[in-house]
Design an enzyme around this catalytic site. Structure first.
Site, PDB file in Angstrom:
ATOM      1  N   GLY A  15       0.845  -1.198   0.000  1.00  0.00           N
ATOM      2  CA  GLY A  15       0.000   0.000   0.000  1.00  0.00           C
ATOM      3  C   GLY A  15       0.873   1.239   0.000  1.00  0.00           C
ATOM      4  O   GLY A  15       1.977   1.226  -0.544  1.00  0.00           O
ATOM      5  N   THR A  27      -3.649  -3.148   6.981  1.00  0.00           N
ATOM      6  CA  THR A  27      -4.659  -3.405   5.945  1.00  0.00           C
ATOM      7  C   THR A  27      -3.966  -3.920   4.692  1.00  0.00           C
ATOM      8  O   THR A  27      -3.089  -3.257   4.142  1.00  0.00           O
ATOM      9  CB  THR A  27      -5.437  -2.121   5.596  1.00  0.00           C
ATOM     10  OG1 THR A  27      -4.522  -1.119   5.151  1.00  0.00           O
ATOM     11  CG2 THR A  27      -6.249  -1.625   6.774  1.00  0.00           C
ATOM     12  N   GLU A  79      -8.954  -2.293   0.976  1.00  0.00           N
ATOM     13  CA  GLU A  79      -7.987  -2.632   2.024  1.00  0.00           C
ATOM     14  C   GLU A  79      -8.650  -3.500   3.079  1.00  0.00           C
ATOM     15  O   GLU A  79      -9.651  -3.093   3.670  1.00  0.00           O
ATOM     16  CB  GLU A  79      -7.461  -1.357   2.685  1.00  0.00           C
ATOM     17  CG  GLU A  79      -6.823  -0.394   1.699  1.00  0.00           C
ATOM     18  CD  GLU A  79      -6.110   0.747   2.401  1.00  0.00           C
ATOM     19  OE1 GLU A  79      -5.725   0.602   3.579  1.00  0.00           O
ATOM     20  OE2 GLU A  79      -5.958   1.803   1.761  1.00  0.00           O
ATOM     21  N   HIS A  84      -7.091 -11.181  12.979  1.00  0.00           N
ATOM     22  CA  HIS A  84      -6.232 -12.273  13.442  1.00  0.00           C
ATOM     23  C   HIS A  84      -4.825 -11.697  13.546  1.00  0.00           C
ATOM     24  O   HIS A  84      -4.462 -10.811  12.780  1.00  0.00           O
ATOM     25  CB  HIS A  84      -6.243 -13.431  12.419  1.00  0.00           C
ATOM     26  CG  HIS A  84      -5.304 -14.538  12.781  1.00  0.00           C
ATOM     27  ND1 HIS A  84      -5.572 -15.415  13.801  1.00  0.00           N
ATOM     28  CD2 HIS A  84      -4.081 -14.890  12.278  1.00  0.00           C
ATOM     29  CE1 HIS A  84      -4.560 -16.275  13.904  1.00  0.00           C
ATOM     30  NE2 HIS A  84      -3.649 -15.973  12.992  1.00  0.00           N
ATOM     31  N   TYR A  91       2.730 -10.169   2.096  1.00  0.00           N
ATOM     32  CA  TYR A  91       2.807  -9.527   0.773  1.00  0.00           C
ATOM     33  C   TYR A  91       3.099 -10.604  -0.270  1.00  0.00           C
ATOM     34  O   TYR A  91       3.895 -11.520  -0.031  1.00  0.00           O
ATOM     35  CB  TYR A  91       3.947  -8.505   0.739  1.00  0.00           C
ATOM     36  CG  TYR A  91       3.695  -7.270   1.565  1.00  0.00           C
ATOM     37  CD1 TYR A  91       2.728  -6.344   1.179  1.00  0.00           C
ATOM     38  CD2 TYR A  91       4.431  -7.014   2.726  1.00  0.00           C
ATOM     39  CE1 TYR A  91       2.499  -5.192   1.928  1.00  0.00           C
ATOM     40  CE2 TYR A  91       4.215  -5.872   3.472  1.00  0.00           C
ATOM     41  CZ  TYR A  91       3.245  -4.960   3.076  1.00  0.00           C
ATOM     42  OH  TYR A  91       3.025  -3.840   3.818  1.00  0.00           O
ATOM     43  N   PHE A 109     -12.032  11.847   9.971  1.00  0.00           N
ATOM     44  CA  PHE A 109     -12.045  11.980  11.425  1.00  0.00           C
ATOM     45  C   PHE A 109     -11.165  13.143  11.860  1.00  0.00           C
ATOM     46  O   PHE A 109     -10.182  13.467  11.212  1.00  0.00           O
ATOM     47  CB  PHE A 109     -11.558  10.675  12.069  1.00  0.00           C
ATOM     48  CG  PHE A 109     -12.513   9.536  11.833  1.00  0.00           C
ATOM     49  CD1 PHE A 109     -13.573   9.309  12.687  1.00  0.00           C
ATOM     50  CD2 PHE A 109     -12.356   8.704  10.727  1.00  0.00           C
ATOM     51  CE1 PHE A 109     -14.465   8.274  12.464  1.00  0.00           C
ATOM     52  CE2 PHE A 109     -13.247   7.659  10.495  1.00  0.00           C
ATOM     53  CZ  PHE A 109     -14.308   7.450  11.374  1.00  0.00           C
TER      54      PHE A 109
HETATM   55  P1  ADP Z   1       0.651  -1.215   3.393  1.00  0.00           P
HETATM   56  O1  ADP Z   1       0.634   0.276   3.269  1.00  0.00           O
HETATM   57  O2  ADP Z   1       1.759  -1.854   2.597  1.00  0.00           O
HETATM   58  O3  ADP Z   1      -0.702  -1.823   3.095  1.00  0.00           O
HETATM   59  P2  ADP Z   1       0.092  -1.739   6.228  1.00  0.00           P
HETATM   60  O4  ADP Z   1       0.728  -1.005   7.386  1.00  0.00           O
HETATM   61  O5  ADP Z   1      -1.349  -1.454   5.969  1.00  0.00           O
HETATM   62  O6  ADP Z   1       0.998  -1.499   4.941  1.00  0.00           O
HETATM   63  O7  ADP Z   1       0.299  -3.297   6.482  1.00  0.00           O
HETATM   64  C1  ADP Z   1      -0.324  -4.209   5.599  1.00  0.00           C
HETATM   65  C2  ADP Z   1       0.412  -5.529   5.543  1.00  0.00           C
HETATM   66  O8  ADP Z   1       0.523  -6.112   6.849  1.00  0.00           O
HETATM   67  C3  ADP Z   1      -0.376  -6.552   4.732  1.00  0.00           C
HETATM   68  O9  ADP Z   1      -0.089  -6.442   3.342  1.00  0.00           O
HETATM   69  C4  ADP Z   1       0.111  -7.883   5.324  1.00  0.00           C
HETATM   70  O10 ADP Z   1       1.263  -8.350   4.638  1.00  0.00           O
HETATM   71  C5  ADP Z   1       0.480  -7.526   6.761  1.00  0.00           C
HETATM   72  N1  ADP Z   1      -0.470  -7.970   7.787  1.00  0.00           N
HETATM   73  C6  ADP Z   1      -0.114  -8.565   8.950  1.00  0.00           C
HETATM   74  N2  ADP Z   1      -1.186  -8.848   9.709  1.00  0.00           N
HETATM   75  C7  ADP Z   1      -2.279  -8.439   9.007  1.00  0.00           C
HETATM   76  C8  ADP Z   1      -3.712  -8.471   9.278  1.00  0.00           C
HETATM   77  N3  ADP Z   1      -4.177  -8.996  10.440  1.00  0.00           N
HETATM   78  N4  ADP Z   1      -4.540  -7.956   8.352  1.00  0.00           N
HETATM   79  C9  ADP Z   1      -4.044  -7.425   7.199  1.00  0.00           C
HETATM   80  N5  ADP Z   1      -2.724  -7.361   6.894  1.00  0.00           N
HETATM   81  C10 ADP Z   1      -1.829  -7.862   7.785  1.00  0.00           C
HETATM   82 MG    MG Z   2      -2.501  -1.124   4.085  1.00  0.00          MG
END
Ligand code: ADP
Ligand code: MG
Length: 169
Positions: A15, A27, A79, A84, A91, A109
Site C-alpha cells: 500500500g 490493511t 484494504e 487475526h 505480501y 475523522f
Molecule cells: P501497506 O501500506 O503496505 O498496506 P500496512 O501497514 O497497511 O501497509 O500493512 C499491511 C500488511 O501487513 C499486509 O499487506 C500484510 O502483509 C500484513 N499484515 C499482517 N497482519 C495483518 C492483518 N491482520 N490484516 C491485514 N494485513 C496484515
Molecule cells: Mg494497508
C-alpha cells in the site's frame, strides 16, 4: 446491495505505507485488477466478511473501500484488515475474501484517536454480525477451500473469472 455476498481474490500488494500497521490495524491491499471488477452497486465504505491468506484458515475481516489518493481520488482501493494476529507479513500471497455486509460509509475523522475508536467499533460490529448463522455458513464456502496457494497459480484473468463463477452460485 444486491451484489453481496461478493467473493474475490488477488495478490496482496504494497500500500502507501500510511502507517496502518503502526496503529495496530494493518490493511492488506488488493491490486487494481481486483478493484476494477467491483460491481457498480458496491459503494465506498466499510464492509465486514471472511478472509483467508493462501490456503490458510478463514478469519473474520473488515474492509475499507475508498477513493485512492495516489490516483487523485479517481480510482478506488480495497484494504482488508484480517481479524487475526499473523506471525509474519503476507505480501505477494493470495488473499481470498467474501464481503458479506456493509457497516458504514467512508468518513473523515478529526483525530487519529477518533479514527482508531471508529475502526475498533467496526471490528466489534463485524464480530457480532458474522456470528449470525446465515453469515457463519459463508466461512465454510467452497470458495475458501479452493483457494490457490500462490499468486503464480492465478492466471491474469482469474479475478474476473472466479468472481463470475463464485457470485453466480
Ligand atoms: P501497506 O501500506 O503496505 O498496506 P500496512 O501497514 O497497511 O501497509 O500493512 C499491511 C500488511 O501487513 C499486509 O499487506 C500484510 O502483509 C500484513 N499484515 C499482517 N497482519 C495483518 C492483518 N491482520 N490484516 C491485514 N494485513 C496484515
Ligand atoms: Mg494497508
Amino acid at each position: 446491495m444486491k451484489s453481496l455476498p461478493y467473493f474475490c481474490r488477488g495478490e496482496v500488494i504494497r500500500g502507501f505505507g500510511r502507517g496502518s500497521k503502526e496503529l495496530g490495524i494493518p490493511t492488506a491491499n488488493f491490486p487494481d485488477s481486483v478493484v476494477d471488477h467491483l460491481p457498480a452497486d458496491i459503494s465506498t465504505g466499510i464492509y465486514y466478511g471472511w478472509a483467508c491468506v493462501g490456503n490458510g484458515d478463514v478469519y473474520k475481516m473488515v474492509m475499507s473501500i475508498g477513493w485512492n489518493p495516489y490516483y487523485k481520488n479517481t480510482k478506488k482501493s480495497m484494504e482488508t484488515h484480517v481479524i487475526h494476529t499473523f506471525k509474519e507479513d503476507f505480501y505477494g500471497e493470495v488473499l481470498s475474501v467474501v464481503m458479506v455486509g456493509y457497516i458504514r460509509p467512508e468518513r473523515s475523522f478529526d483525530s487519529l484517536e477518533a479514527l482508531i475508536t471508529a475502526i475498533n467499533s467496526d471490528i466489534e460490529e463485524a464480530k457480532v454480525k458474522l456470528a449470525l448463522p446465515e453469515h457463519l455458513k459463508l466461512r465454510d464456502d467452497n470458495f475458501f477451500t479452493s483457494a490457490p496457494s500462490s499468486s503464480s497459480a492465478l492466471p491474469p484473468t482469474t479475478a474476473s473469472t472466479s468472481q463470475t463463477i463464485m457470485n453466480g452460485h
